[in-house]
Enzyme design. Sequence first.
Site, PDB file in Angstrom:
ATOM      1  N   SER A  51       0.995  -1.381  -0.076  1.00 33.87           N
ATOM      2  CA  SER A  51      -0.090   0.018   0.183  1.00 33.87           C
ATOM      3  C   SER A  51       0.806   1.327   0.243  1.00 33.87           C
ATOM      4  O   SER A  51       1.281   1.463  -1.200  1.00 33.87           O
ATOM      5  CB  SER A  51      -0.580   0.223   1.913  1.00 33.87           C
ATOM      6  OG  SER A  51      -1.954   0.760   1.355  1.00 33.87           O
ATOM      7  N   HIS A  78      -2.540  -1.014  -3.199  1.00 35.97           N
ATOM      8  CA  HIS A  78      -3.650  -0.371  -3.527  1.00 35.97           C
ATOM      9  C   HIS A  78      -3.899   0.779  -3.868  1.00 35.97           C
ATOM     10  O   HIS A  78      -2.466   1.699  -3.533  1.00 35.97           O
ATOM     11  CB  HIS A  78      -3.436  -0.401  -1.404  1.00 35.97           C
ATOM     12  CG  HIS A  78      -3.789  -0.929  -0.838  1.00 35.97           C
ATOM     13  ND1 HIS A  78      -4.272  -0.784   0.115  1.00 35.97           N
ATOM     14  CD2 HIS A  78      -4.400  -2.201  -1.498  1.00 35.97           C
ATOM     15  CE1 HIS A  78      -4.667  -2.103   0.560  1.00 35.97           C
ATOM     16  NE2 HIS A  78      -4.668  -2.342   0.253  1.00 35.97           N
ATOM     17  N   ASP A 168      -4.256  -5.265   5.612  1.00 35.31           N
ATOM     18  CA  ASP A 168      -4.352  -6.356   4.405  1.00 35.31           C
ATOM     19  C   ASP A 168      -3.587  -6.538   4.033  1.00 35.31           C
ATOM     20  O   ASP A 168      -2.565  -6.757   4.224  1.00 35.31           O
ATOM     21  CB  ASP A 168      -4.547  -5.049   2.902  1.00 35.31           C
ATOM     22  CG  ASP A 168      -5.563  -5.340   2.495  1.00 35.31           C
ATOM     23  OD1 ASP A 168      -5.790  -7.071   1.925  1.00 35.31           O
ATOM     24  OD2 ASP A 168      -5.455  -5.354   1.209  1.00 35.31           O
TER      25      ASP A 168
END
Length: 891
Positions: A51, A78, A168
């Site tokens: 991310s 992401h 995540d």
Amino acid sequence: MKTMPANKKKKNSGAQRRSVSRKAKPQFGPDGDGEKQKSSSACPIVGIGGSAGGFEAAMEFLRNLPQKTGMAFVIVQHLDPHHASRLSNLLGKVTAMPVSEVTRTTTPKPNAVYVQPPNKCVTAKNGALTLVRREERLNVAIDHFFESLAEECGSRAIGVVLSGTGSDGTAGLRAIKAAGGLTFAQSEESAKFDAMPRSAIRAGFVDLVLPPGDIAREIERIANHPYIRRPLSDPEEIEKAAYRQADDLGRIFLSLRKQMGVDFSSYKESTLIRRIQRRMALHRIEKMSQYARFLRDNKKEIEALFDDLLINVTRFFRDEAVFRALKRFLPSLLKNKRKDRQPELRAWVPGCATGEEVYSLAICILEALGSRPSKMRIQIFGTDLSESVIEHARLGIYSSAIEKDVSPARLKRFFIKRDGTYQIHRNVRDICTFARQNICADPPFSRLDLISCRNVLIYLSPELHKRCIPQFHYALNPGGYLILGPAESVGMYDELFKLVDKKSKIYAKGARTSPRTADIIPQRGPELTHFGGRSTAVAGTNFGGDLLKVADRIMLSAYAPAAVVIDQDMRVQQFRGRTELFLEHTPGPATFNLLQLARPTLVPDLRATIHRAIKTGKAARKERAKVKLGDRNYEINIQAVPFKIPGSDKSWLLVIFDETTKATKLEKLPRMLGKTATEREAGELRRELAASKESLQAIIEEQEATNEELKSANEEIESSNEELQSTNEELETAKEELQSTNEELTTLNEELSNRNLEMMEVTGELNNLLASIQMPIVMVDNALTVRRATPAARDAFNILPTDIGRPLSELRPNIDVPDLENILREVIETLGTREREVTDKDGRQYSLRIRPYRTTDNKIDGAVLTLIDIDGAANGRRKKSGSGLPNENKK
């Protein structure tokens, strides 16, 4: 034994294979006997998730990868869902491998990199990468891909979590590790944002923690390992490998038993071999004999292998259909319990791993009880072989990845959110008790109403399976429930349990009495290892030794005195012989404390003898201790013998109960001693008083030691409390300062917004004003750089819109003013106004006026040049005057 997710199944050999339900969801990975290993994927796949800060980490990762590894790399980053991504173009500059975005359906090829497009999620299915709609609830694109990769590739899946915020990737690495794949995480020191790798590391699902460049080099080293390239998937191949490597496996089991105290020789060999091969791949060892030698002097690797063999992967409300089914049976169970004078509900979860299933069961029971206060006492026991996961379970702290499995309502009611993690609420933790236990060797809990043993039996051999089921039947109360995994059953003991929910594998205890477990169970060490019911060649050579062991065991059980092995905390570790005359389970919570198990009349003598043995370090003996059983009194000898196991510093005690006057009443003692009954009674009372004094002295010494420890602990707590109070005050002050600063920033932000609006209005008005003035005007700053100019100034000063910001000296104006710069500097320095008549190239005359540029705070910041057309003004006056003469003449 730790458990695997319930959505997985094993294909067992023989009758077990036929008993597996066809409706069970297939499992891909190395955790069972003959599990399905998908081969649709032509090459191993490395999933890389990141991310914030993950782009730089992915660049470093690819920069250190060679062009040919034989693997496919899928990067899930992401991304902003509303903008196109240039990620594939940027990554393509640092690697020689082709980099492309995943389209609707893409077949991964070796030595290629694939990137997830924005506003989509990638899944691995049927040998291809497929795009699906992105979830809006929370960004879990990495977990989605990793979980599909684990199901698709099994042991050939590799997961890498890079820099990022949130959690995540944690649940995805859990799935990959459960399937037998390899997991990596970027080190927290090298990560720009360490929340994602920290969440995965603390959850315990990461094999190696390294910087991105080192992860790339590690993957390059293991790319050609047989576990990644040619994993064993056929049960017959696994059986042949086990036969060939029996001696090496025996040495590995010996190392595990010496350090961890657990014998894995009776566990299912397919699971053990795959997990051992997984550790071999991480250390780049290809032969099991080399790994056995590597284990011999490597305690850390033995612990890591132990944790891997236990398969400590679970999650909250795993297989939610089971919990929905359980809620149908709980009301009737609770209703029957409420009829008791002291209602108590007891449950047991063997192989609880990090405790998610225990807490899930507790939440279901609390929900079934409702919001009204209940007098019912609830006890849920969670047991496992690993102390580390038990400690994790006791704390009840989990990463925010549990948001996928736990509903928002349950999170709000049963959890407390702390710094990106969730902790189980205290009222749930209070009803859950965790302890280390081996269901294959230790006695079970008793008086249970519910046992949830899901996906534990599939890892045990048929022999241990036959031993556990009767134990469960014995431990359950009449009408109690047993829950098994989807690929498990009670086997040959179907007369002991009634199947009440076939889909969820929920059984009710039958009325039939449990069969008595055989007293003689052959003990198999590393020198005698069985696989699939056959013995290795070594077994035949040791037959005489095994026969001697069994014979000795029979002799000891028949003629040796009763005894127990205890630790320094008085906890019974082993029962030897028939101890029912001396020890008895009392009503209440289950305990192994020897003093609580002993008959009341034995406690003073027993306590004093054990205390003397611990204090002196030598064997202590008490003659003619009294035991009262019903109306009869017995005399026994108590002996406490301290000892140590070679290679361990822990002390143990063997407490021996030796009957001296078996089945003889005190009243029938011979009178040959020449003493009257009164004298004998007085002697007995004196002996009892002496034993009581000795026991009391031992209690006093223990109490004094405990008081000292409590006093020391109290001082530490007071000191910690003062530090916490000071820290709390500092935090309160910092909080107030932050609130004040936040309010100031909010006010300042509003002022800046208003200022921006005003500036936009002023700028618009100024632009309109300059555009409407038909007069050449030029504004310059102190450096004589053009700041603004009217459209009419283009001809006179030769200024274009692109010349704004250029020095005035670089322009070639159409008017003739050779000392223009000197005049401007003089105006700026003297603050005076200068006016001069000038002529352009066409001979037209102008009046040039130069005055200083003043700011709103009355500072000089340049000059303003204005040109007035003199010829145009004169001609205008002449035209006006000439047009009036004819009218005067006519008049």
